[in-house]
Design a protein around this motif. Structure first.
Motif, mmCIF file in Angstrom:
data_model
loop_
_atom_site.group_PDB
_atom_site.id
_atom_site.type_symbol
_atom_site.label_atom_id
_atom_site.label_comp_id
_atom_site.label_asym_id
_atom_site.label_seq_id
_atom_site.Cartn_x
_atom_site.Cartn_y
_atom_site.Cartn_z
ATOM 1 N N GLU A 10 -5.621 -1.879 5.333
ATOM 2 C CA GLU A 10 -5.247 -0.494 5.631
ATOM 3 C C GLU A 10 -3.745 -0.386 5.862
ATOM 4 O OE1 GLU A 10 -6.509 3.081 8.734
ATOM 5 O OE2 GLU A 10 -7.447 1.090 8.870
ATOM 6 N N THR A 11 -3.214 -1.363 6.553
ATOM 7 C CA THR A 11 -1.754 -1.365 6.792
ATOM 8 C C THR A 11 -0.989 -1.477 5.478
ATOM 9 O OG1 THR A 11 -2.103 -2.402 8.951
ATOM 10 C CG2 THR A 11 0.114 -2.537 7.983
ATOM 11 N N LEU A 12 -1.501 -2.346 4.592
ATOM 12 C CA LEU A 12 -0.839 -2.489 3.289
ATOM 13 C C LEU A 12 -0.910 -1.198 2.480
ATOM 14 C CD1 LEU A 12 -2.001 -6.071 2.151
ATOM 15 C CD2 LEU A 12 0.271 -5.365 2.943
ATOM 16 N N THR A 17 1.824 3.546 0.325
ATOM 17 C CA THR A 17 1.950 5.005 0.244
ATOM 18 C C THR A 17 3.343 5.427 0.662
ATOM 19 O OG1 THR A 17 -0.416 5.290 0.704
ATOM 20 C CG2 THR A 17 1.028 7.189 1.062
ATOM 21 N N VAL A 18 3.843 4.862 1.737
ATOM 22 C CA VAL A 18 5.202 5.191 2.205
ATOM 23 C C VAL A 18 6.241 4.772 1.168
ATOM 24 C CG1 VAL A 18 6.945 4.691 3.962
ATOM 25 C CG2 VAL A 18 4.562 5.086 4.645
ATOM 26 N N ALA A 19 6.022 3.595 0.571
ATOM 27 C CA ALA A 19 6.976 3.127 -0.447
ATOM 28 C C ALA A 19 6.973 4.048 -1.662
ATOM 29 C CB ALA A 19 6.632 1.699 -0.856
ATOM 30 N N THR A 20 5.765 4.490 -2.066
ATOM 31 C CA THR A 20 5.671 5.394 -3.216
ATOM 32 C C THR A 20 6.366 6.718 -2.929
ATOM 33 O OG1 THR A 20 3.576 4.374 -3.887
ATOM 34 C CG2 THR A 20 4.082 6.558 -4.776
ATOM 35 N N SER A 22 8.763 7.196 -0.797
ATOM 36 C CA SER A 22 10.220 6.948 -0.735
ATOM 37 C C SER A 22 10.812 6.876 -2.148
ATOM 38 C CB SER A 22 10.487 5.636 0.024
ATOM 39 O OG SER A 22 10.032 5.734 1.356
ATOM 40 N N GLN A 23 10.057 6.205 -3.032
ATOM 41 C CA GLN A 23 10.535 6.113 -4.411
ATOM 42 C C GLN A 23 10.613 7.478 -5.067
ATOM 43 O OE1 GLN A 23 11.614 3.373 -5.818
ATOM 44 N NE2 GLN A 23 12.085 4.381 -7.787
ATOM 45 N N GLN A 24 9.597 8.295 -4.808
ATOM 46 C CA GLN A 24 9.600 9.649 -5.370
ATOM 47 C C GLN A 24 10.755 10.474 -4.808
ATOM 48 O OE1 GLN A 24 5.688 11.116 -4.467
ATOM 49 N NE2 GLN A 24 4.694 10.028 -6.212
ATOM 50 N N GLN A 25 10.984 10.353 -3.513
ATOM 51 C CA GLN A 25 12.100 11.089 -2.903
ATOM 52 C C GLN A 25 13.446 10.618 -3.471
ATOM 53 O OE1 GLN A 25 11.650 10.577 1.327
ATOM 54 N NE2 GLN A 25 9.876 12.002 1.464
ATOM 55 N N ARG A 26 13.549 9.284 -3.640
ATOM 56 C CA ARG A 26 14.788 8.742 -4.217
ATOM 57 C C ARG A 26 15.012 9.261 -5.635
ATOM 58 N NH1 ARG A 26 15.035 2.412 -4.448
ATOM 59 N NH2 ARG A 26 14.731 2.745 -2.192
#
Length: 254
Positions: A10-12, A17-20, A22-26
Protein backbone atom coordinates in the motif's frame (compact mmCIF):
# COMPACT_ATOMS: atom_id res chain seq x y z
CA UNK A 1 -5.69 -6.50 10.01
CA UNK A 2 -3.24 -5.85 7.21
CA UNK A 3 -0.18 -7.88 7.08
CA UNK A 4 3.18 -6.20 6.88
CA UNK A 5 3.48 -7.15 3.24
CA UNK A 6 0.13 -5.61 2.44
CA UNK A 7 1.10 -2.45 4.31
CA UNK A 8 4.31 -2.29 2.40
CA UNK A 9 2.50 -2.72 -0.92
CA UNK A 10 0.00 0.00 0.00
CA UNK A 11 2.85 2.35 0.80
CA UNK A 12 4.46 1.59 -2.55
CA UNK A 13 1.17 2.27 -4.36
CA UNK A 14 0.82 5.63 -2.62
CA UNK A 15 4.40 6.52 -3.49
CA UNK A 16 3.79 5.57 -7.13
CA UNK A 17 0.64 7.68 -7.19
CA UNK A 18 2.49 10.67 -5.76
CA UNK A 19 5.33 10.16 -8.23
CA UNK A 20 2.88 9.98 -11.15
CA UNK A 21 1.12 13.13 -9.99
CA UNK A 22 4.49 14.91 -9.62
CA UNK A 23 5.49 13.84 -13.11
CA UNK A 24 2.23 15.12 -14.52
CA UNK A 25 2.61 18.43 -12.71
CA UNK A 26 6.19 18.72 -13.96
CA UNK A 27 5.05 18.06 -17.54
CA UNK A 28 2.28 20.63 -17.15
CA UNK A 29 4.80 23.20 -15.89
CA UNK A 30 7.16 22.35 -18.78
CA UNK A 31 4.36 22.82 -21.32
CA UNK A 32 3.37 26.10 -19.67
CA UNK A 33 6.98 27.37 -19.77
CA UNK A 34 7.25 26.34 -23.45
CA UNK A 35 4.09 28.26 -24.34
CA UNK A 36 5.36 31.19 -22.32
CA UNK A 37 8.68 31.19 -24.21
CA UNK A 38 6.84 31.05 -27.56
CA UNK A 39 4.60 33.96 -26.56
CA UNK A 40 7.62 35.92 -25.34
CA UNK A 41 9.41 35.28 -28.66
CA UNK A 42 6.40 36.52 -30.63
CA UNK A 43 6.19 39.63 -28.46
CA UNK A 44 9.92 40.26 -28.96
CA UNK A 45 9.52 40.00 -32.76
CA UNK A 46 6.58 42.41 -32.68
CA UNK A 47 8.56 44.90 -30.58
CA UNK A 48 11.49 44.66 -33.03
CA UNK A 49 9.18 45.27 -36.02
CA UNK A 50 7.58 48.26 -34.26
CA UNK A 51 11.02 49.69 -33.48
CA UNK A 52 12.00 49.38 -37.17
CA UNK A 53 8.79 51.11 -38.28
CA UNK A 54 9.36 53.84 -35.70
CA UNK A 55 12.91 54.39 -36.99
CA UNK A 56 11.64 54.72 -40.58
CA UNK A 57 8.93 57.18 -39.48
CA UNK A 58 11.46 59.26 -37.56
CA UNK A 59 13.82 59.41 -40.56
CA UNK A 60 10.95 60.38 -42.88
CA UNK A 61 9.85 63.12 -40.51
CA UNK A 62 13.42 64.37 -40.24
CA UNK A 63 13.69 64.62 -44.06
CA UNK A 64 10.34 66.42 -44.26
CA UNK A 65 11.37 68.91 -41.61
CA UNK A 66 14.70 69.44 -43.37
CA UNK A 67 12.94 70.09 -46.69
CA UNK A 68 10.54 72.52 -45.08
CA UNK A 69 13.36 74.30 -43.30
CA UNK A 70 15.59 74.49 -46.37
CA UNK A 71 13.39 74.47 -49.47
CA UNK A 72 15.22 73.64 -52.69
CA UNK A 73 15.61 76.61 -55.01
CA UNK A 74 13.53 76.46 -58.17
CA UNK A 75 15.68 75.57 -61.15
CA UNK A 76 14.79 77.40 -64.34
CA UNK A 77 16.31 76.24 -67.60
CA UNK A 78 16.56 78.95 -70.21
CA UNK A 79 17.58 78.09 -73.72
CA UNK A 80 20.41 80.18 -75.07
CA UNK A 81 19.13 82.37 -77.86
CA UNK A 82 21.56 83.29 -80.62
CA UNK A 83 20.38 86.19 -82.74
CA UNK A 84 21.35 86.01 -86.40
CA UNK A 85 21.16 89.12 -88.57
CA UNK A 86 18.56 88.85 -91.31
CA UNK A 87 19.84 88.75 -94.84
CA UNK A 88 17.29 89.27 -97.60
CA UNK A 89 19.31 87.07 -99.98
CA UNK A 90 18.89 83.99 -97.77
CA UNK A 91 16.00 81.84 -96.63
CA UNK A 92 14.82 82.47 -93.08
CA UNK A 93 14.45 79.40 -90.88
CA UNK A 94 12.68 79.24 -87.55
CA UNK A 95 13.98 77.58 -84.41
CA UNK A 96 11.79 74.56 -85.25
CA UNK A 97 11.14 73.35 -88.80
CA UNK A 98 9.69 70.36 -90.66
CA UNK A 99 12.30 68.26 -92.52
CA UNK A 100 11.47 65.95 -95.43
CA UNK A 101 13.82 62.99 -96.04
CA UNK A 102 13.90 61.74 -99.63
CA UNK A 103 15.25 58.36 -98.47
CA UNK A 104 12.07 57.36 -96.60
CA UNK A 105 9.65 59.94 -98.02
CA UNK A 106 8.74 61.05 -94.51
CA UNK A 107 8.66 64.29 -92.58
CA UNK A 108 10.17 64.81 -89.12
CA UNK A 109 10.33 67.74 -86.76
CA UNK A 110 13.74 69.27 -86.27
CA UNK A 111 15.45 71.73 -84.03
CA UNK A 112 17.50 74.31 -85.93
CA UNK A 113 20.54 74.90 -83.71
CA UNK A 114 22.92 77.73 -84.55
CA UNK A 115 25.24 76.50 -81.79
CA UNK A 116 25.76 73.07 -83.36
CA UNK A 117 28.40 72.67 -86.05
CA UNK A 118 26.97 69.46 -87.55
CA UNK A 119 23.54 67.94 -87.93
CA UNK A 120 22.34 64.88 -86.03
CA UNK A 121 19.73 62.22 -86.83
CA UNK A 122 18.04 59.84 -84.41
CA UNK A 123 19.16 56.25 -84.98
CA UNK A 124 18.49 53.14 -82.89
CA UNK A 125 19.18 49.47 -83.58
CA UNK A 126 22.10 50.39 -85.86
CA UNK A 127 23.25 47.42 -87.96
CA UNK A 128 26.51 47.65 -89.88
CA UNK A 129 26.89 45.64 -93.09
CA UNK A 130 28.86 45.60 -96.35
CA UNK A 131 27.47 46.35 -99.80
CA UNK A 132 29.57 46.44 -102.97
CA UNK A 133 32.71 46.70 -100.86
CA UNK A 134 31.48 49.73 -98.92
CA UNK A 135 30.33 49.95 -95.32
CA UNK A 136 26.60 50.61 -94.92
CA UNK A 137 24.35 51.00 -91.90
CA UNK A 138 20.71 50.17 -91.39
CA UNK A 139 18.97 51.96 -88.54
CA UNK A 140 15.58 52.87 -87.13
CA UNK A 141 14.62 56.56 -87.03
CA UNK A 142 11.87 55.63 -84.58
CA UNK A 143 10.87 58.52 -82.30
CA UNK A 144 8.06 59.21 -79.84
CA UNK A 145 6.35 61.67 -82.17
CA UNK A 146 5.86 58.78 -84.63
CA UNK A 147 4.03 56.70 -82.02
CA UNK A 148 6.94 54.27 -81.91
CA UNK A 149 6.32 53.20 -85.51
CA UNK A 150 9.55 51.92 -87.03
CA UNK A 151 11.03 53.91 -89.92
CA UNK A 152 14.17 52.26 -91.31
CA UNK A 153 16.91 53.85 -93.43
CA UNK A 154 19.84 52.24 -95.24
CA UNK A 155 22.75 54.52 -96.09
CA UNK A 156 26.47 54.18 -96.85
CA UNK A 157 28.82 55.40 -94.14
CA UNK A 158 30.74 58.42 -95.36
CA UNK A 159 33.12 58.35 -92.41
CA UNK A 160 33.31 57.61 -88.68
CA UNK A 161 33.57 60.36 -86.09
CA UNK A 162 34.54 60.35 -82.42
CA UNK A 163 32.12 62.19 -80.13
CA UNK A 164 33.22 63.08 -76.59
CA UNK A 165 30.44 63.03 -74.00
CA UNK A 166 30.15 66.14 -71.87
CA UNK A 167 29.45 64.12 -68.69
CA UNK A 168 32.37 61.67 -69.08
CA UNK A 169 35.81 61.50 -70.64
CA UNK A 170 34.81 58.59 -72.87
CA UNK A 171 34.37 58.95 -76.61
CA UNK A 172 31.78 57.30 -78.83
CA UNK A 173 32.50 56.17 -82.39
CA UNK A 174 29.52 57.13 -84.52
CA UNK A 175 28.81 56.78 -88.23
CA UNK A 176 28.22 59.84 -90.38
CA UNK A 177 25.94 59.59 -93.42
CA UNK A 178 24.62 61.89 -96.13
CA UNK A 179 20.93 62.38 -96.89
CA UNK A 180 18.85 64.48 -99.27
CA UNK A 181 16.42 66.64 -97.28
CA UNK A 182 13.95 69.45 -97.94
CA UNK A 183 13.13 72.41 -95.72
CA UNK A 184 10.85 74.86 -97.48
CA UNK A 185 12.33 75.41 -100.93
CA UNK A 186 15.79 74.26 -99.81
CA UNK A 187 16.64 70.85 -101.26
CA UNK A 188 20.17 69.87 -100.28
CA UNK A 189 22.31 66.84 -99.46
CA UNK A 190 23.79 67.23 -96.01
CA UNK A 191 25.75 65.20 -93.47
CA UNK A 192 24.20 63.67 -90.34
CA UNK A 193 25.85 62.09 -87.34
CA UNK A 194 23.79 59.11 -86.18
CA UNK A 195 22.93 59.16 -82.48
CA UNK A 196 20.24 57.85 -80.15
CA UNK A 197 17.97 60.89 -79.70
CA UNK A 198 14.92 59.07 -78.30
CA UNK A 199 15.32 61.03 -75.07
CA UNK A 200 15.48 64.30 -77.00
CA UNK A 201 12.45 66.36 -77.91
CA UNK A 202 13.07 66.15 -81.66
CA UNK A 203 14.57 63.34 -83.76
CA UNK A 204 16.50 65.71 -86.04
CA UNK A 205 18.94 68.49 -85.23
CA UNK A 206 20.02 70.80 -88.05
CA UNK A 207 23.42 72.38 -87.50
CA UNK A 208 25.37 75.10 -89.26
CA UNK A 209 26.80 72.64 -91.80
CA UNK A 210 23.32 72.51 -93.39
CA UNK A 211 22.13 76.12 -93.46
CA UNK A 212 25.50 77.87 -93.77
CA UNK A 213 25.44 80.14 -96.86
CA UNK A 214 21.82 79.08 -97.49
CA UNK A 215 19.71 80.49 -94.68
CA UNK A 216 19.61 82.54 -91.51
CA UNK A 217 17.79 81.55 -88.35
CA UNK A 218 15.16 83.54 -86.49
CA UNK A 219 14.75 81.64 -83.21
CA UNK A 220 11.71 83.73 -82.27
CA UNK A 221 9.69 81.89 -84.94
CA UNK A 222 8.80 78.24 -85.48
CA UNK A 223 7.60 76.31 -88.53
CA UNK A 224 8.00 79.17 -90.95
CA UNK A 225 7.87 76.68 -93.81
CA UNK A 226 4.97 74.21 -94.17
CA UNK A 227 5.49 70.48 -94.41
CA UNK A 228 6.67 69.39 -97.85
CA UNK A 229 4.15 67.44 -99.89
CA UNK A 230 5.52 65.42 -102.85
CA UNK A 231 2.59 66.41 -105.09
CA UNK A 232 3.03 70.12 -104.31
CA UNK A 233 5.26 72.11 -106.73
CA UNK A 234 8.20 73.82 -105.03
CA UNK A 235 8.01 77.49 -104.16
CA UNK A 236 9.36 79.72 -106.96
CA UNK A 237 12.76 81.19 -106.37
CA UNK A 238 13.58 84.89 -106.66
CA UNK A 239 14.98 84.35 -110.17
CA UNK A 240 11.63 82.92 -111.32
CA UNK A 241 9.65 85.86 -109.97
CA UNK A 242 9.87 88.30 -112.90
CA UNK A 243 7.37 91.08 -113.52
CA UNK A 244 4.96 90.49 -116.44
CA UNK A 245 6.45 93.34 -118.45
CA UNK A 246 9.90 91.78 -118.33
CA UNK A 247 8.51 88.45 -119.49
CA UNK A 248 6.73 90.09 -122.43
CA UNK A 249 9.86 92.03 -123.44
CA UNK A 250 11.89 88.82 -123.41
CA UNK A 251 9.28 87.12 -125.61
CA UNK A 252 9.25 90.03 -128.10
CA UNK A 253 13.06 90.07 -128.30
CA UNK A 254 13.03 86.36 -129.13
Amino acid sequence: MLTSQQQHQETLDKLNTVATQSQQQRQSLTDAFTQHDASLTQLTDKVTALESQLTIIQRTQAKMYANFANPKPEVKIQEKVVRVPVNNDKVVLGGREWVWFDEVKSTFQSRVDTGAATSSLNAVDIQEFERDGDTWVKFNVNHSENNDQSVFMEMPVKRWVLIRQSSTDKTDRRPMVEAWIRVGNIHEKTEFTLADRTNMEYPVLLGRSFFKDLAVVDVSQVHIHPQYQPDTPPEPSDDDRQPPSASKESALQE
